[in-house]
Scaffold this active site. Structure first.
Site, PDB file in Angstrom:
ATOM      1  N   SER A 107       0.815  -1.204   0.000  1.00 40.10           N
ATOM      2  CA  SER A 107       0.000   0.000   0.000  1.00 40.10           C
ATOM      3  C   SER A 107       0.854   1.262   0.000  1.00 40.10           C
ATOM      4  CB  SER A 107      -0.910   0.008   1.231  1.00 40.10           C
ATOM      5  OG  SER A 107      -1.558   1.255   1.384  1.00 40.10           O
ATOM      6  N   TYR A 130      -2.296   5.522  -4.421  1.00 45.48           N
ATOM      7  CA  TYR A 130      -3.401   6.453  -4.221  1.00 45.48           C
ATOM      8  C   TYR A 130      -3.049   7.731  -4.972  1.00 45.48           C
ATOM      9  CZ  TYR A 130      -5.603   3.780  -0.443  1.00 45.48           C
ATOM     10  OH  TYR A 130      -6.251   2.827   0.293  1.00 45.48           O
ATOM     11  N   THR A 156      -5.884   2.594  -7.038  1.00 44.09           N
ATOM     12  CA  THR A 156      -7.149   2.526  -6.310  1.00 44.09           C
ATOM     13  C   THR A 156      -7.999   3.741  -6.657  1.00 44.09           C
ATOM     14  OG1 THR A 156      -6.202   1.247  -4.489  1.00 44.09           O
ATOM     15  CG2 THR A 156      -8.214   2.475  -4.027  1.00 44.09           C
ATOM     16  N   LYS A 252      -8.497  -0.793  -9.166  1.00 49.42           N
ATOM     17  CA  LYS A 252      -9.192  -1.364  -8.011  1.00 49.42           C
ATOM     18  C   LYS A 252     -10.293  -0.430  -7.537  1.00 49.42           C
ATOM     19  CE  LYS A 252      -8.105  -3.378  -3.459  1.00 49.42           C
ATOM     20  NZ  LYS A 252      -8.899  -2.489  -2.576  1.00 49.42           N
ATOM     21  N   HIS A 276     -13.863  -1.631  -1.211  1.00 45.77           N
ATOM     22  CA  HIS A 276     -12.866  -1.214  -0.220  1.00 45.77           C
ATOM     23  C   HIS A 276     -13.124  -1.881   1.130  1.00 45.77           C
ATOM     24  CE1 HIS A 276      -9.564   1.846  -0.316  1.00 45.77           C
ATOM     25  NE2 HIS A 276      -9.540   1.573   0.987  1.00 45.77           N
TER      26      HIS A 276
END
Length: 385
Positions: A107, A130, A156, A252, A276
């Site tokens: 992440s 992100y 994402t 995603k 999520h």
């Protein structure tokens, strides 16, 4: 040590060993948590057809996910703050995934950095991005992924704004965490966790601190992130990331056919049907409910995966039967990590694989690619509408 037989056993042990604010961070959803609970419960509605007198020798669950070999159609999902479930948590999870033979995704909001994971593993891993307002920071992060030989990038799409998770507010989970009396007392009951954290210097978001202009500590990081999640994210930004990255791109957070079609048109190598983990739009359908329509719409154009609610190998098999060519696990991994570190993640993967393998055999198959929805009892599973 208790006998561990399923993912729930790992959850119970993790709840005992991980500080409350970090356990709750992973084991919670937004608002009423209705979607979070539905992700699991909707799997339970799906029933399997048992077949008998079938030769069950020579079974294999092996597949490929965006061209990467996997022992089973499972990848470890990108989970923020994994390094607060267990010291150096992302490194432990990545090692377990590598040894077991499945992909690992890191992440943006990890505690261990891209470079930390690359240094401690040899298998290529994936990175989840992100989109922030600071495009220069995003460009540099993509270059760092290339330098670390990441084999895929996950963008994402469903965190343009952040859903409210009541438990985080009540626990004072912030950056840095708020040192309330309740938190301090709870930490005092977690000596194993405290000892582990004392052995490492990885206590902050190392993908950001020291890599983003103006972010040198947790206080400045908090101010930066509060301003940086970009509500303007659109398909032009997806094209920008794809061009910058130049490699395998996974999108995603897809829950609707219209968005799935746009993702396929944008050139996604795979999409992840995902809400999520129930942490964003409460009241959205379970991921497994949204899956069949999306598979029907774009399953021949791009790989369709799903995440959300997977707590067993049977869930993996049901998702595969409904057309998912891969799944991602977050909480099942986190429970294992919080319970026993790398060994716990390995145990979680072993549990999922055995359940998947044995259930596939009971349903009359020895090779996962041959499995389709004929293994499911009609009327018990979601269909495309």
């Amino acid at each position: 040590m208790p006998v561990i037989t399923n993912i729930e056993d790992l959850r119970v042990l993790a709840e005992k060993r991980v500080p409350r604010m970090f356990y709750d961070y992973a084991d919670s959803g937004s608002w009423t948590e209705g979607t979070y609970r539905a992700n699991e419960s909707e799997f339970q509605r799906i029933k399997l057809r048992q077949r008998v007198a079938v030769n069950m020798e020579g079974r294999s669950t092996a597949v490929a996910m965006v061209g990467q070999a996997a022992k089973m159609p499972v990848a470890i999902a990108p989970v923020g703050l994994t390094g607060m479930q267990h010291a150096d948590g992302e490194i432990h999870a990545a090692r377990a995934a590598e040894k077991f033979g499945i992909p690992f995704a890191l992440s943006t909001m990890s505690i261990c950095s891209i470079e930390d994971v690359a240094e401690h593993t040899s298998a290529p891993f994936w990175f989840q991005l992100y989109m922030m307002r600071d495009r220069d920071a995003m460009a540099r992060m993509i270059e760092r992924c290339k330098a670390a030989r990441c084999s895929a990038l996950i963008l994402t799409l469903d965190l343009q704004v952040i859903g409210q998770r009541h438990k985080d507010l009540k626990n004072g989970l912030s950056a840095p965490p708020r040192p309330t009396l309740r938190n301090i007392l709870n930490l005092a009951t977690k000596p194993r966790w405290l000892w582990g954290m004392a052995q490492t210097n990885r206590h902050t978001f190392r993908n950001l601190v020291g890599h983003v202009k103006g972010v040198s500590d947790m206080k400045s990081l908090s101010a930066w992130t509060n301003e940086q999640f970009d509500p303007r994210l659109n398909w032009d930004d997806v094209a920008w990331v794809k061009e910058r990255w130049g490699g395998k791109l996974i999108l995603k957070g897809i829950m609707e056919v219209e968005d799935a079609e746009l993702a396929a048109k944008a050139g996604a190598d795979a999409i992840v049907v995902s809400n999520h983990g129930g942490r964003q739009l409460d009241g959205a359908p379970a991921s497994i409910e949204a899956l069949p329509a999306i598979v029907q719409a774009v399953g021949t154009k791009t790989e369709v995966w799903m995440d959300g609610g997977i707590r067993s190998g049977q869930d993996v098999l049901k998702a595969w039967a409904l057309g998912a060519r891969g799944t991602m696990i977050g909480r099942a991994m986190v429970y294992g990590l919080g319970a026993m570190g790398e060994a716990g993640v390995t145990k979680a993967l072993q549990i999922l694989h055995k359940e998947l393998d044995v259930t596939m055999a009971f349903c009359g198959h020895t090779q996962l690619p041959q499995v389709d929805r004929s293994i499911l009892v009609p009327g018990t599973y979601p269909v495309a509408r």
